[in-house]
Design an enzyme around this catalytic site. Structure first.
Site, PDB file in Angstrom:
ATOM      1  NE  ARG A 261       6.166  -3.526   4.724  1.00 37.28           N
ATOM      2  CZ  ARG A 261       5.691  -2.474   4.059  1.00 37.28           C
ATOM      3  NH1 ARG A 261       6.484  -1.808   3.223  1.00 37.28           N
ATOM      4  NH2 ARG A 261       4.440  -2.104   4.206  1.00 37.28           N
ATOM      5  CD  GLU A 348       7.298   5.035  -0.014  1.00 40.40           C
ATOM      6  OE1 GLU A 348       8.207   4.664  -0.786  1.00 40.40           O
ATOM      7  OE2 GLU A 348       6.341   4.307   0.305  1.00 40.40           O
ATOM      8  CB  SER A 351       2.723   4.368  -0.278  1.00 39.97           C
ATOM      9  OG  SER A 351       2.639   4.079  -1.639  1.00 39.97           O
ATOM     10  NE  ARG A 390      10.880   4.896   5.597  1.00 34.86           N
ATOM     11  CZ  ARG A 390      10.913   4.453   4.341  1.00 34.86           C
ATOM     12  NH1 ARG A 390      10.277   5.139   3.395  1.00 34.86           N
ATOM     13  NH2 ARG A 390      11.568   3.359   4.024  1.00 34.86           N
TER      14      ARG A 390
END
Length: 426
Positions: A261, A348, A351, A390
């Site tokens: 990204r 987060e 998702s 993460r």
RNA sequence: GGAGGGGUACCGUAAUCGGCAACGGAACGGUCUUGAAAACCGUCGCCCGCAAGGGCUUGCGGGUUCGAGUCCCGCCCCCUCCGCCA
């Protein structure tokens, strides 16, 4: 993509849905005007084509019989010219309507909380208790290099900022987490997929990254290829332009891919550590389901992804995204947020979204409800299960001890050769 | 990358000189039957239209033509062989 028929037939509902997301109603008015013009044009065009078809056959018959068709040929020359001009206009209208439709976001489900941004998100539930450290806990960007697992500086040298080198047992741990997650999902009915990490523009359009968000992804110079921003793109597009049999549904896939990204970092947030990187690893879950099942499937998908956090003993909470925080293609999203000691809050890590028929319409993914019945769009869903970087960070931080060492949970032992202890280099 | 061959509906296959995309199979509905099979009829991609009806669809995009699966140009994918390559 929204259904143009729905826009025609229930303009009020579409307008209400778009307004709840703060999306422009201007595009809607423009679409309706263009569509009215398009339908009138199609009626006129079809009548002309019908005449052309009729007379062309007549010309064929006359010529076969050796007759003179010059009168018909002259008349049809004019009709052909008229058709050409109307067809050009029809294509313009269709292209413009299509372009507008592709930029319109999905409508939120009725039970999505309203709000302008993430401040209106609603916590649904919590699991686990954040550890209370009797010392000042370290951040993973300090623990990782000290343990010899992460090297941010050399990544900066060989590539640039927001990349990481996983080193030695860090590389092993990352591989272990990928394998653990894939095993977890495949043991529970998900079929493992390893897709290409480059996809074409049609695939990016099918899931909704294009045309609006091309700037968020990396494109390969000189080719119609993009580095996948998420496995959602190649995996959802597996069934693009297909008609699935009813007994094939539901289809559950899990896939590991790196994700690329370009937007990550533009805002200058989360500049340290693994949280926001241009390249990160993710195990993704993708579902193709019958429309009537998708709401329930979102709940089970979310619970399933949460199961990975529970297996790892990481405290988390589930948050329902508000209309203002919803992704472009999503009708309903739950985020899983893991407790991150360095942030002192939940961050987060997954998702989970229900796209309903939004992606299926773009990607033309249908199924036959009954043998012989008309094809209908499936519903697609996906969720992270989980973001691996993460997870790596959360494990180091949540399982750290005062001396900077870390002991990981037993469930990872088979993937780490039984070596769960990580001690700082002296 | 080069040469040759291909891409037609859910599947398999036709279409002469450019003239309504044919046929077989599967599936589904119907007729028939005690039930089933067989047989026969219909449906089996998309769009416009209240409907009647009409239009579009032969890998994708252009062009020629009254009319294109068919002719011309560009592109994509598959197969065979060659080259290159982990």
């Amino acid at each position: 993509m929204l259904d143009l028929k729905l826009i025609r037939q229930d303009e009020a509902r579409v307008r209400r849905g778009l307004e709840r997301r703060g999306a422009g109603a201007a595009e809607l008015d423009r679409i309706l005007a263009l569509d009215a013009e398009w339908r009138a044009l199609v009626a006129e065009l079809d009548a002309l084509r019908a005449e052309r078809n009729r007379v062309s056959q007549e010309i064929g018959r006359i010529k076969r019989e050796g007759g003179d068709a010059s009168a018909q040929l002259a008349a049809m020359s004019d009709v052909a010219e008229r058709i050409r001009s109307l067809e050009a206009r029809e294509k313009e209208l269709q292209d413009e309507i299509e372009a507008l439709l592709l930029r319109l976001p999905n409508l939120p489900d009725d039970d999505v909380p309203d709000g302008p941004d993430d401040s209106a998100n609603v916590e649904v539930r919590r699991w686990g208790e954040p550890a209370r450290f009797p010392f000042q806990p370290k951040a993973h960007w300090d623990l990782g290099p000290a343990l010899g697992l992460l090297d941010f500086e050399r990544a900066g040298k060989i590539t640039g900022s927001r990349f990481t080198v996983f080193f030695d047992r860090g590389a092993r741990l990352l591989r272990a987490l990928v394998a653990f997650m894939l095993d977890y999902h495949t043991a529970r009915g998900f079929t493992e997929v390893l897709p290409p990490f480059l996809v074409n523009s049609a695939s990016m359009t099918g899931t909704g990254q294009l045309p609006k968000f091309g700037g968020d992804a990396f494109r390969v110079d000189g080719h119609d290829l993009w580095l996948v921003p998420t496995a959602e793109v190649p995996v959802t597009n597996l069934h693009r332009d297909e008609i699935l049999a009813a007994d094939e549904l539901p289809i559950y896939y899990c896939a590991y891919t790196p994700c690329f990204r370009s937007e990550a970092g533009a805002a200058g947030r989360d500049t340290r550590g693994l949280i926001r990187q241009h390249q990160f690893d993710k195990v993704e879950l993708v579902k193709f389901v019958r429309p009537e099942d998708s709401a329930r499937e979102l709940e089970t998908l979310t619970a399933h992804a949460a199961g990975v956090l529970e297996a790892l003993g990481l405290p988390y909470r589930v948050v329902a995204l508000s209309t203002g925080d919803l992704g472009f293609a999503s009708a309903h999203t739950y985020d899983l947020e893991v407790w991150m000691p360095s942030y002192g809050r939940y961050v987060e890590i997954s998702s989970c979204s229900n796209f309903r028929d939004f992606q299926a319409r773009r990607a033309n993914i249908r199924y036959r409800p009954e043998p012989g019945a008309k094809p209908q769009y499936v519903h697609t869903l996906n969720g992270s299960g989980l973001a691996v970087g993460r997870t790596f960070a959360a494990l180091l931080e949540n399982y750290q001890r005062e001396d900077g060492s870390v002991r990981l949970p037993e469930v990872l032992a088979p993937y780490l050769g039984g070596q769960l202890e990580f001690a700082p280099r002296t």
